[in-house]
Design an enzyme around this catalytic site. Structure first.
Site, PDB file in Angstrom:
ATOM      1  N   ARG A  79       0.799  -1.239   0.000  1.00  0.00           N
ATOM      2  CA  ARG A  79       0.000   0.000   0.000  1.00  0.00           C
ATOM      3  C   ARG A  79       0.824   1.278   0.000  1.00  0.00           C
ATOM      4  O   ARG A  79       0.280   2.356   0.248  1.00  0.00           O
ATOM      5  CB  ARG A  79      -0.947   0.028   1.211  1.00  0.00           C
ATOM      6  CG  ARG A  79      -1.872  -1.171   1.320  1.00  0.00           C
ATOM      7  CD  ARG A  79      -2.764  -1.305   0.102  1.00  0.00           C
ATOM      8  NE  ARG A  79      -3.826  -2.297   0.320  1.00  0.00           N
ATOM      9  CZ  ARG A  79      -4.422  -2.951  -0.663  1.00  0.00           C
ATOM     10  NH1 ARG A  79      -4.082  -2.728  -1.915  1.00  0.00           N
ATOM     11  NH2 ARG A  79      -5.381  -3.812  -0.406  1.00  0.00           N
ATOM     12  N   ASP A 167      -1.803  -6.255 -11.477  1.00  0.00           N
ATOM     13  CA  ASP A 167      -2.631  -6.912 -10.469  1.00  0.00           C
ATOM     14  C   ASP A 167      -3.672  -5.982  -9.846  1.00  0.00           C
ATOM     15  O   ASP A 167      -3.407  -4.831  -9.564  1.00  0.00           O
ATOM     16  CB  ASP A 167      -1.773  -7.491  -9.350  1.00  0.00           C
ATOM     17  CG  ASP A 167      -2.639  -8.171  -8.304  1.00  0.00           C
ATOM     18  OD1 ASP A 167      -3.473  -9.009  -8.692  1.00  0.00           O
ATOM     19  OD2 ASP A 167      -2.510  -7.843  -7.122  1.00  0.00           O
ATOM     20  N   HIS A 194      -3.327 -11.033 -13.258  1.00  0.00           N
ATOM     21  CA  HIS A 194      -4.611 -11.128 -12.550  1.00  0.00           C
ATOM     22  C   HIS A 194      -5.639 -11.426 -13.624  1.00  0.00           C
ATOM     23  O   HIS A 194      -5.891 -10.584 -14.487  1.00  0.00           O
ATOM     24  CB  HIS A 194      -4.891  -9.785 -11.854  1.00  0.00           C
ATOM     25  CG  HIS A 194      -6.290  -9.603 -11.354  1.00  0.00           C
ATOM     26  ND1 HIS A 194      -6.573  -9.370 -10.022  1.00  0.00           N
ATOM     27  CD2 HIS A 194      -7.495  -9.600 -11.979  1.00  0.00           C
ATOM     28  CE1 HIS A 194      -7.886  -9.242  -9.862  1.00  0.00           C
ATOM     29  NE2 HIS A 194      -8.469  -9.365 -11.039  1.00  0.00           N
ATOM     30  N   ASP A 320      -1.609 -12.905  -1.319  1.00  0.00           N
ATOM     31  CA  ASP A 320      -2.390 -11.748  -1.784  1.00  0.00           C
ATOM     32  C   ASP A 320      -2.798 -10.882  -0.594  1.00  0.00           C
ATOM     33  O   ASP A 320      -3.920 -10.376  -0.544  1.00  0.00           O
ATOM     34  CB  ASP A 320      -3.619 -12.198  -2.585  1.00  0.00           C
ATOM     35  CG  ASP A 320      -4.264 -11.046  -3.356  1.00  0.00           C
ATOM     36  OD1 ASP A 320      -3.690  -9.935  -3.365  1.00  0.00           O
ATOM     37  OD2 ASP A 320      -5.342 -11.260  -3.945  1.00  0.00           O
TER      38      ASP A 320
END
Lengths: 451, 306
Positions: A79, A167, A194, A320
Site C-alpha cells: 500500500r 494486479d 490477474h 495476496d
C-alpha cells in the site's frame, strides 16, 4: 548484477538453535539438528546436542520447535506509496516476519502506480531503510494500470523491478498483453497476471453460485477467470514468453493451467491460503472480511486447488495480503473493499486446515510456501551450510486465536480473524537477521550465554 | 431480550403463524372508526429509508402510528446521508434518541444486519438490496392464508426478474416454509444460477403455468432492457406477461407493486377479481403492526439474531 531485493541493514545473527526438528524438503532434511548461524550465515548443521555456541552467540532451545526454510510470498500489497493508512513497508514486512516469511514481492497498484523508474527508486530507497524482511517489487505492465500503454519495462528492470503485473486488474486487451510478452524478450522479468474478464464479472462481489443466489449478491462466475487463463496461456505459448497466473481460484482455471503447461507454455500459477481453506459458504454471514477478488468459491473449486497444489501443477502459495482500513470494511458487503490480509496466518491456516485436515503433507506445504522465489529468479531459502540464514522456527503444537492480540499489520481485515489455528511462528530469520521473535520466546525459550 | 426481523430464515412456521394471527386482530383495528391502540405509547419508531418507497414506508409509518408510537421518518434525500455520513454514524446518531425500533430500507445486502450490531433498538429489515424483504413476504402469506385458509400443498409460481428481486427471495422462503411448492419462471438471464438451492423449481417458460394455484408476478424494472437481460419490453411481454389469456379461472394473481401496466401485467388481469393486489397493500399495515408488536411487546417468538 542488478539488486532486486531490499531491506534495512541490521546486525547479522550469531545464534545457535539447539535440537530443532529441521524440515527442508529440497535438502531432504526431516530430523532433529543443531543449527549454528554465524555472521548471518548457516555455518554448520550438527546432530542434536553436538554443537556449542561460540562466545557472544545467543543460544535457543528449540527442542519443541520445527525449523523450516523461511517462506517467500510472491504476492503482497504493501500500500505504499499513497495508502499508508492501510499498510507501510515497515508494518507490512513486520507482518511478513511474524508469519515466518523471509521475502515478499509487492504489487504496483499503489498511488501513484509503480509505473516509472522514479517511483521504483523511491520505493527501493524506503525499503532499504525500513523493510524488516527483503522486499522485491513488480512494476505495472501498463501505465497507470490503464491497459493501453506499456510501461518502460527495460528501464524499470534496470531499476530493480522483479517483473510486471497490472494486479488488481486484468490486461483486458489481448493485443496489449501480447506486446508486453514480446517486449519481455528485451526487458526480462516475469509477467504476472490477474485473470478476470470484466464483462463476465460485471458488478459481482462474490462467487456466483448457490450462496450468491440466496443472498441476492451479484456473482463473479468462475469462467470470468478461467477463460482469461486459457486465452493468456495461448498467447504466452505463441510468444514463448514467461507468464505467471496469480491467485487462481477455481477448478476451470486449474484445467486451463494444466492445458497450457501440457502444450508447452512457460507458465506457472499461485494459490492463496484463503482459497485453499475457505469456501463461499462463509459469505452467508455477510462479514466483509470474506470479500476478496477473486472470491471464495465452491468446495469443488477448493478441492481442485488443493489437488493442483499437491501435484505441483499450481507451483506455489501466495497470500495476496491486501490490507484495508476499518472504515473500508465496516460497510455493507457490496460497498466493502476487496481483500484480506494473510501474511500472519498463511502457514497456520494451511497447517491447521490442510495438514491436520489430512489433505496435504507438511513437506508439501513448506515446499510450496518457498517455491515463489525461484519463479521470480530469486534464490530459494534453504537450510544448509553456507546458505544465508532464512529460517522460521514454528511451534506446531501451539494453538492461537487469530487477532486476539492484534496484528503486526496496520490492518485487521483478516478472513481468519477469530479462528483458532494451530502452528505459531516463534522466530524468523530473514537474510541473516532476526526479523521476528514471538514475545514469549524472549522470556521462556532462550537465554544468553555468558558474555 | 432485544429482537430483530432481518430475514425470513429466522422465522419458524409457528412464528410466522403467530405474527399472522396477531395481524388478524390488528386488521380488525383498521376497520374501526378510531384506528388506534395504545400498545406503543411513549415509544419511538425510526424509519430510515435509503431508497425511494411509497407503500412500504407509508405502511410502516401508519402501522407505528396506529400503535400510538412516536414516529421519525428519515429519507436519504436532504439528510446527512446525502452529506456522506456513513451508515454506522447515522445509525449511532439516531440511536441517541433511544428508539424502540429502527426500520431500515437500504439498497445494500446485509444493511439491516449490520445496523443491528450498531444500535440497541430492534431492527426491522424493510428491504436490503436484492437480499430480502421479510415484511412483504409476511403480508403475502397473510393475504394468501385469508383466501386459501392454508398454503399447505399450494402451487405458487413466481414470474419475472427473480435475479434482482428481494421480494422473490423472501417469498420463496416464506411460501415453502408454510407448505407451498414454489416454481420460479422468467428469462434465463434473470434466473440466478443455482436458485434451486432456495428450495424452488426453475423454468424458462410459462408452458405449465396452468398447474399454478397462485401466480405471483414480479415488477419488471425498465432499466433491465439497457443491460440486455431481455432484448425488448415487447419480447418480454410476449413471453411472460400475465393477461386474461394466460390466467386460468380460479388462479389467484399477486404483485408486490408498483405495477408496470402493459409490461408484466395486462390491464385486464390487474382489474380482474382474481387479482389480490389491493388486498396485499391493505394487509401491509396490519402485518407491520403485528411485527412491531411482536418485537417490542409480544413474548419471544422472534428469536434474537446471533
Amino acid at each position: 548484477m542488478t539488486r532486486r531485493l531490499f531491506h534495512r541493514p541490521g546486525v547479522p545473527a550469531e545464534l545457535l538453535i539447539r535440537e530443532a526438528h529441521v524440515l527442508d524438503p529440497r535438502a531432504g532434511l526431516d530430523e532433529a539438528r543443531d543449527i549454528l548461524i554465524r555472521d548471518g550465515q548457516i555455518a554448520e548443521l550438527g546432530s542434536p546436542g553436538s554443537l556449542t555456541a561460540p562466545e557472544g552467540a545467543e543460544e535457543i532451545d528449540a527442542s519443541n520447535r520445527h525449523a523450516f526454510p523461511a517462506f517467500v510470498d510472491p504476492h503482497v500489497h504493501l500500500r505504499t506509496p499513497g495508502q499508508e493508512y492501510k499498510e507501510t513497508i515497515d508494518t507490512g514486512t513486520a507482518a511478513a516476519a511474524a508469519g515466518g516469511f523471509c521475502a515478499v514481492i509487492a504489487m504496483p497498484n499503489t498511488d501513484p502506480v509503480l509505473d516509472e523508474a522514479a517511483v521504483l527508486r523511491s520505493l527501493t530507497a524506503t525499503a532499504a531503510g525500513e523493510a524488516r524482511v527483503p522486499v522485491g517489487f513488480l512494476a505495472s505492465i501498463t501505465r497507470g494500470l490503464g491497459g493501453d500503454e506499456l510501461t518502460e519495462m527495460a528501464e524499470l528492470r534496470d531499476a530493480g523491478a522483479l517483473g510486471f503485473t497490472d494486479d488488481g486488474k486484468p490486461v483486458i486487451s489481448a493485443g496489449m498483453l501480447r506486446k508486453a510478452l514480446q517486449y519481455q524478450r528485451l526487458a526480462g522479468g516475469v509477467i504476472a497476471l490477474h485473470e478476470e474478464d470484466p464483462a463476465l464479472s460485471g458488478d459481482g462481489v462474490m462467487h456466483e453460485g448457490a450462496v450468491s443466489a440466496r443472498l441476492g449478491l451479484a456473482g463473479i462466475p468462475s469462467i470470468s477467470e478461467s477463460t482469461m487463463v486459457a486465452r493468456d496461456g495461448a498467447i504466452a505459448l505463441y510468444e514463448d514468453a514467461r507468464a505467471h497466473f496469480q491467485h487462481l481460484s477455481c477448478v476451470e482455471s486449474v484445467g486451463a493451467l494444466e492445458a497450457a503447461k501440457a502444450a508447452g507454455a512457460r507458465v506457472s500459477g499461485e494459490a492463496c491460503p484463503h482459497h485453499l481453506t475457505l469456501t463461499d459458504d462463509v459469505v452467508r454471514t455477510l462479514d466483509s472480511r470474506f470479500k476478496m477478488n477473486p472470491p471464495l468459491r465452491a468446495e469443488s473449486d477448493r478441492r481442485a486447488l488443493v489437488g493442483a497444489l499437491k501435484s505441483g501443477l499450481i507451483d506455489c502459495v501466495a497470500t495476496d495480503h491486501a490490507p484495508h482500513a476499518k472504515h473500508e470494511k465496516e460497510v455493507p458487503f457490496e460497498q466493502a473493499s476487496m481483500g484480506t490480509t494473510g501474511l500472519e496466518t498463511a502457514f497456520a491456516a494451511l497447517y491447521t486446515e490442510l495438514v491436520l485436515g489430512r489433505e496435504l503433507e507438511l513437506h508439501t506445504v513448506i515446499e510450496r510456501m518457498t517455491a515463489g522465489a525461484a519463479l521470480y529468479d530469486l534464490p530459494t531459502p534453504k537450510i544448509a551450510p553456507g546458505a544465508s540464514a532464512n529460517i522460521s522456527l514454528v511451534d506446531l503444537e501451539q494453538s492461537w486465536e487469530v487477532g486476539a492480540h492484534g496484528y503486526a499489520s496496520r490492518s485487521a481485515n483478516c478472513c481468519f480473524h477469530g479462528r483458532s489455528l494451530r502452528g505459531r511462528v516463534t522466530l524468523t530469520i530473514a537474510a541473516g537477521q532476526i526479523a521476528f521473535r514471538a514475545p514469549m520466546l524472549a522470556h521462556a525459550g532462550s537465554r544468553m550465554t555468558a558474555a | 431480550m432485544r429482537k430483530h426481523l432481518i430475514t425470513i430464515d429466522e422465522l419458524s412456521r409457528e412464528a410466522i403463524e403467530r405474527i399472522l394471527d396477531r395481524a388478524e386482530s390488528f386488521a380488525e383495528v383498521s376497520g374501526r372508526e378510531i384506528k388506534k391502540v395504545p400498545a406503543l405509547r411513549g415509544r419511538t419508531v425510526v424509519n430510515l429509508f435509503y431508497e425511494a418507497s411509497t407503500r412500504t414506508s407509508s405502511s410502516f409509518e401508519l402501522a407505528a402510528k396506529r400503535l400510538s408510537a412516536d414516529v421519525v421518518n428519515i429519507r436519504s434525500a436532504g439528510s446527512s446521508v446525502d452529506k456522506g455520513e456513513s451508515l454506522k454514524d447515522t445509525v449511532q446518531t439516531l440511536s441517541a434518541y433511544d428508539p424502540a425500533a429502527l426500520v431500515i430500507r437500504s439498497p445494500h445486502v446485509g444493511a439491516a444486519q449490520l445496523v443491528a450490531g450498531w444500535t440497541e433498538a430492534s431492527v426491522i429489515n424493510a428491504g436490503d438490496g436484492k437480499h430480502e424483504h421479510p415484511t412483504q413476504a409476511l403480508l403475502d402469506v397473510f393475504t394468501l392464508r385469508r383466501r386459501l385458509g392454508s398454503l399447505d400443498g399450494a402451487n405458487i409460481w413466481i414470474i419475472g426478474d427473480v435475479m434482482h428481486s428481494r421480494v422473490a427471495r423472501s417469498d420463496i422462503l416464506a411460501f415453502t416454509r408454510m407448505g407451498a411448492t414454489v416454481t420460479v419462471a422468467g428469462p434465463p438471464t434473470l434466473i440466478p444460477r443455482e436458485i434451486d438451492a432456495l428450495g424452488c423449481h426453475a423454468t424458462p417458460t410459462l408452458d405449465l403455468l396452468g398447474d399454478a394455484d397462485v401466480v405471483y408476478v414480479l415488477r419488471m424494472q425498465l432499466e433491465r432492457m439497457h443491460d440486455s437481460f431481455v432484448p425488448s419490453l415487447r419480447e418480454y411481454a410476449a413471453q411472460y406477461q400475465i393477461n386474461s389469456a394466460r390466467l386460468r379461472p380460479g388462479q389467484l394473481l399477486m404483485h408486490p407493486g408498483p405495477v408496470n401496466r402493459g409490461v408484466e401485467l395486462s390491464a385486464d388481469a390487474i382489474d380482474s377479481p382474481q387479482a389480490l393486489i389491493g388486498e396485499q397493500v391493505k394487509a401491509g399495515v396490519a402485518v407491520r403492526m403485528a411485527v412491531l408488536y411482536e418485537l417490542l411487546v409480544g413474548s419471544p417468538v422472534l428469536q434474537a439474531v446471533a
